[in-house]
Write a protein that holds these residues in place. Structure first.
Motif: not given
Length: 215
Positions: A145-156
């Protein structure tokens, strides 16, 4: 410092994105000199003006947008923390990059919530790997599930990302550079990995805080 630039140069750029041309690796959208980077960035087949003019110059809501594509290219081709490793060395000779600031691994969509069903998203402590962050909560890190968090929109969503969000390379990503980090590492920037296959629960860096999928 000003440098000579001929706008007609952009019409000579090859359309094959894997081509090495004018000191640039066009598949990576990175060049080995600032001048070449700006030249490649100005090619309308690679940078769309309608997309660039929507971008903010900086993260704060009060920040303005770019006046034109030339201003964007001049700013984007400068160094960022994504091009630096070990605080004082470049990842490669091609460290002037002009890609539009977005997550190459994809954007959020309506399936985001379902893919993280049963997952606790936890922001770890500085220098802590996700395996330890999840263990401290009595859970385990879920690497798939790391790939689901590996996005700017999610990090923000989970972090401030006050200095922007950039592609990078590092076992600690996705993560945010802490405010106390050396200036060369771009404190406050969020970083995501360009290749999802290299994501790991065990990576860490002394100057970042990770966002972790725990269950």
């Amino acid at each position: 410092m000003l440098f000579p630039f001929n706008r007609s140069m952009v019409t000579l750029l090859p359309k094959n994105r894997s081509t090495l041309f004018l000191g640039c690796k066009l598949d990576l959208q990175c060049c080995n000199s600032y001048e070449y980077c700006v030249s490649c960035c100005l090619d309308p087949s690679r940078t769309k003006e309608r997309d660039v003019l929507k971008l903010k110059v900086a993260k704060p809501v009060t920040a303005g947008t770019y006046a034109n594509i030339f201003d964007f290219c001049m700013g984007r081709c400068r160094h960022s923390s994504a091009s630096v490793v070990h605080e004082n060395a470049y990842v490669s000779d091609f460290h002037h990059c002009f890609m539009v600031q977005q997550n190459l691994s994809g954007s959020t969509d309506s399936n985001y919530g379902s893919r993280l069903a049963g997952i606790s998203v936890i922001v770890g402590r500085q220098g802590e790997p996700c395996s330890s962050t999840c263990r401290a909560k009595g859970q385990s890190c879920v690497p798939s599930r790391l790939s689901e968090l590996n996005k700017c929109q999610i990090l923000q969503k989970y972090m401030r990302c006050r200095s922007g969000c950039f592609p990078s390379l590092g076992p600690d990503q996705p993560a945010e550079v802490v405010d106390e980090a050396p200036t060369s590492l771009n404190p406050g920037a969020c970083l995501y990995m360009q290749t999802d296959e290299r994501l790991t629960c065990d990576g860490s860096h002394q100057h970042t805080r990770r966002v972790c999928p725990c269950a």
